[in-house]
Design a protein around this motif. Structure first.
Motif, PDB file in Angstrom:
ATOM      1  N   LEU A   1      22.397  44.408  61.591  1.00  0.00           N
ATOM      2  CA  LEU A   1      23.490  43.568  60.940  1.00  0.00           C
ATOM      3  C   LEU A   1      24.126  42.181  61.107  1.00  0.00           C
ATOM      4  N   SER A   2      23.538  41.583  60.163  1.00  0.00           N
ATOM      5  CA  SER A   2      24.416  40.614  60.714  1.00  0.00           C
ATOM      6  C   SER A   2      25.087  39.360  59.285  1.00  0.00           C
ATOM      7  N   ALA A   3      26.122  38.912  59.423  1.00  0.00           N
ATOM      8  CA  ALA A   3      26.606  38.459  58.506  1.00  0.00           C
ATOM      9  C   ALA A   3      26.020  36.687  57.561  1.00  0.00           C
ATOM     10  N   THR A   4      26.363  37.014  55.797  1.00  0.00           N
ATOM     11  CA  THR A   4      25.315  35.955  55.422  1.00  0.00           C
ATOM     12  C   THR A   4      27.000  35.245  55.131  1.00  0.00           C
ATOM     13  N   SER A   5      26.555  34.157  53.944  1.00  0.00           N
ATOM     14  CA  SER A   5      27.600  33.111  53.543  1.00  0.00           C
ATOM     15  C   SER A   5      27.813  33.650  52.664  1.00  0.00           C
ATOM     16  N   LYS A   6      27.660  34.532  51.693  1.00  0.00           N
ATOM     17  CA  LYS A   6      28.439  35.504  50.540  1.00  0.00           C
ATOM     18  C   LYS A   6      29.085  35.363  50.913  1.00  0.00           C
ATOM     19  N   ILE A   7      30.156  35.136  50.748  1.00  0.00           N
ATOM     20  CA  ILE A   7      32.061  36.253  50.408  1.00  0.00           C
ATOM     21  C   ILE A   7      33.003  35.625  49.128  1.00  0.00           C
ATOM     22  N   VAL A   8      33.205  37.524  48.746  1.00  0.00           N
ATOM     23  CA  VAL A   8      33.578  36.565  47.635  1.00  0.00           C
ATOM     24  C   VAL A   8      35.643  37.113  48.199  1.00  0.00           C
ATOM     25  N   ASP A   9      36.296  36.775  47.977  1.00  0.00           N
ATOM     26  CA  ASP A   9      37.600  36.912  47.522  1.00  0.00           C
ATOM     27  C   ASP A   9      37.928  37.435  46.083  1.00  0.00           C
ATOM     28  N   PHE A  10      39.061  38.204  46.223  1.00  0.00           N
ATOM     29  CA  PHE A  10      39.632  39.177  44.971  1.00  0.00           C
ATOM     30  C   PHE A  10      41.022  38.424  44.740  1.00  0.00           C
ATOM     31  N   THR A  11      41.196  38.159  43.921  1.00  0.00           N
ATOM     32  CA  THR A  11      42.835  37.764  43.846  1.00  0.00           C
ATOM     33  C   THR A  11      43.891  38.191  42.204  1.00  0.00           C
ATOM     34  N   MET A  12      44.666  37.841  42.470  1.00  0.00           N
ATOM     35  CA  MET A  12      45.656  38.638  41.344  1.00  0.00           C
ATOM     36  C   MET A  12      45.484  40.030  40.407  1.00  0.00           C
ATOM     37  N   PRO A  13      45.115  40.707  41.552  1.00  0.00           N
ATOM     38  CA  PRO A  13      45.339  41.965  41.715  1.00  0.00           C
ATOM     39  C   PRO A  13      46.177  42.986  40.127  1.00  0.00           C
ATOM     40  N   LEU A  14      45.716  43.316  39.535  1.00  0.00           N
ATOM     41  CA  LEU A  14      46.819  44.153  38.625  1.00  0.00           C
ATOM     42  C   LEU A  14      45.986  45.653  38.337  1.00  0.00           C
ATOM     43  N   ILE A  15      47.183  47.021  38.341  1.00  0.00           N
ATOM     44  CA  ILE A  15      46.724  47.647  38.068  1.00  0.00           C
ATOM     45  C   ILE A  15      47.799  48.544  36.791  1.00  0.00           C
ATOM     46  N   SER A  16      47.583  49.297  35.685  1.00  0.00           N
ATOM     47  CA  SER A  16      48.106  49.102  34.744  1.00  0.00           C
ATOM     48  C   SER A  16      48.049  51.429  34.438  1.00  0.00           C
ATOM     49  N   GLN A  17      48.691  51.982  33.993  1.00  0.00           N
ATOM     50  CA  GLN A  17      49.113  52.732  33.145  1.00  0.00           C
ATOM     51  C   GLN A  17      49.377  52.371  31.193  1.00  0.00           C
ATOM     52  N   GLY A  18      49.215  51.160  31.453  1.00  0.00           N
ATOM     53  CA  GLY A  18      49.763  50.082  29.986  1.00  0.00           C
ATOM     54  C   GLY A  18      48.987  50.339  29.321  1.00  0.00           C
ATOM     55  N   LYS A  19      48.173  50.735  27.771  1.00  0.00           N
ATOM     56  CA  LYS A  19      46.758  50.885  27.507  1.00  0.00           C
ATOM     57  C   LYS A  19      46.834  49.211  26.840  1.00  0.00           C
ATOM     58  N   LEU A  20      45.673  48.651  26.559  1.00  0.00           N
ATOM     59  CA  LEU A  20      45.395  47.429  26.015  1.00  0.00           C
ATOM     60  C   LEU A  20      44.739  47.880  24.098  1.00  0.00           C
ATOM     61  N   ALA A  21      44.393  47.141  24.091  1.00  0.00           N
ATOM     62  CA  ALA A  21      44.746  47.447  22.262  1.00  0.00           C
ATOM     63  C   ALA A  21      42.846  47.101  22.163  1.00  0.00           C
ATOM     64  N   ASP A  22      42.297  48.234  21.531  1.00  0.00           N
ATOM     65  CA  ASP A  22      40.604  48.145  21.803  1.00  0.00           C
ATOM     66  C   ASP A  22      39.933  46.531  21.562  1.00  0.00           C
ATOM     67  N   SER A  23      40.868  45.679  20.046  1.00  0.00           N
ATOM     68  CA  SER A  23      40.541  44.535  20.424  1.00  0.00           C
ATOM     69  C   SER A  23      40.500  43.176  21.191  1.00  0.00           C
ATOM     70  N   PHE A  24      41.315  44.231  21.662  1.00  0.00           N
ATOM     71  CA  PHE A  24      41.016  43.238  23.698  1.00  0.00           C
ATOM     72  C   PHE A  24      39.709  43.085  24.013  1.00  0.00           C
ATOM     73  N   TYR A  25      38.744  44.108  23.750  1.00  0.00           N
ATOM     74  CA  TYR A  25      37.491  44.258  24.682  1.00  0.00           C
ATOM     75  C   TYR A  25      36.179  43.194  23.373  1.00  0.00           C
ATOM     76  N   GLU A  26      37.269  43.096  21.989  1.00  0.00           N
ATOM     77  CA  GLU A  26      36.064  42.241  21.073  1.00  0.00           C
ATOM     78  C   GLU A  26      35.150  41.252  21.207  1.00  0.00           C
ATOM     79  N   LYS A  27      34.727  40.879  21.367  1.00  0.00           N
ATOM     80  CA  LYS A  27      34.021  39.326  21.323  1.00  0.00           C
ATOM     81  C   LYS A  27      34.788  38.555  20.523  1.00  0.00           C
ATOM     82  N   PRO A  28      35.259  37.356  21.423  1.00  0.00           N
ATOM     83  CA  PRO A  28      36.285  36.688  20.125  1.00  0.00           C
ATOM     84  C   PRO A  28      35.597  35.625  18.945  1.00  0.00           C
ATOM     85  N   ALA A  29      35.927  35.348  18.059  1.00  0.00           N
ATOM     86  CA  ALA A  29      35.824  35.162  17.223  1.00  0.00           C
ATOM     87  C   ALA A  29      35.820  33.277  17.845  1.00  0.00           C
ATOM     88  N   LYS A  30      34.350  32.621  17.603  1.00  0.00           N
ATOM     89  CA  LYS A  30      34.104  31.347  17.985  1.00  0.00           C
ATOM     90  C   LYS A  30      34.982  30.086  17.237  1.00  0.00           C
TER      91      LYS A  30
END
Length: 253
Positions: A224-253
């Motif tokens: 195995l050898s490393a490739t140039s594909k590296i992904v950084d994850f930032t601004m992590p959030l995890i919560s017990q607060g639930k979002l409304a179903d409408s949050f996940y709906e396709k927005p009106a353009k």
């Protein structure tokens, strides 16, 4: 942007109600044995914050570059927002919307939850419909990493023929590597595994979640050898607060 601000408000409110614990929640092996996964994987989940605590969480969010990925951990509804495009799954349909024409260069059906799976490791390996199999250790630079293969029962998810192998540190039980196959286009089992090294982790309200991952490739001698594909994850959030179903709906353009 409105959806991102709404998420932040929900998380802040939930944080005020429930103080975030700084230490990783402990979980006994007995609790892990009640589950359908192997005891060793139960220890991996415990090392990352505990499967019981994970199942109490409602919303997970992280940034990948300009992309803001937000997931309902129970329904698996997802939204990916950027200034130029958005896509997601509203519980029934996968949708996409371009603010800038031609900016979305990915198949929404393949991409909408791809990085959620990479980011939510190892906890997504406790989903229903999974089959576990002990595999030979991965040996890298003289260190052995024990592993478990994860496959899916028929008709589970959009790509039930996908396979994963999680390799963990034999001393700390922290996840170190992920091997995975991609069958989205072929719709048939394949033996060609892609490899990801989990370079670093961070504590997010008691959960140990990935901060950076790197793809690796194998040479003719399976080295195995490393490739140039590296992904950084930032601004992590995890919560017990639930979002409304409408949050996940396709927005009106």
């Amino acid at each position: 942007m409105k959806k991102v601000l709404l998420l932040l408000l929900v998380v802040i409110a939930a944080s005020c109600k429930n103080e975030a614990k700084k230490e990783v929640k402990k979980e006994t092996v007995v609790e892990a044995k009640k589950e359908t996964f192997p005891t060793e994987l139960g220890k991996v989940f415990q090392a990352h914050g505990g499967i019981d605590a994970w199942r109490k969480a409602q919303v997970l969010s992280f940034n990948k570059g300009e992309e803001v990925h937000t997931t309902d951990l129970h329904s698996r509804k997802i939204v990916v927002n950027t200034p130029e495009y958005s896509l997601g799954f509203d519980g029934k349909e996968i949708w996409s919307l371009e603010e800038v024409e031609g900016s979305l260069k990915r198949d929404p059906a393949f991409y909408y939850n791809l990085y959620f799976y990479f980011y939510a490791m190892p906890f997504v390996l406790a989903d229903e419909g999974i089959i576990y199999e002990k595999v030979a250790d991965l040996v890298f630079e003289g260190t052995n990493y024990p592993g478990y293969k994860i496959s899916y029962k028929a008709n589970v998810g959009t790509s039930p023929d996908d396979n994963y192998i999680v390799y963990y540190n034999a001393k700390t039980y922290k996840m170190e590597w992920l091997a995975y196959t991609v069958t989205f286009k072929s719709k048939a089992p394949v033996d060609n595994y892609k490899m990801i090294k989990y370079n670093s982790w961070e504590n997010v309200n008691g959960f140990i979640l990935p901060k950076q991952i790197t793809w690796y490739k194998k040479d003719g001698n399976d080295q195995l050898s490393a490739t140039s594909k590296i992904v950084d994850f930032t601004m992590p959030l995890i919560s017990q607060g639930k979002l409304a179903d409408s949050f996940y709906e396709k927005p009106a353009k």
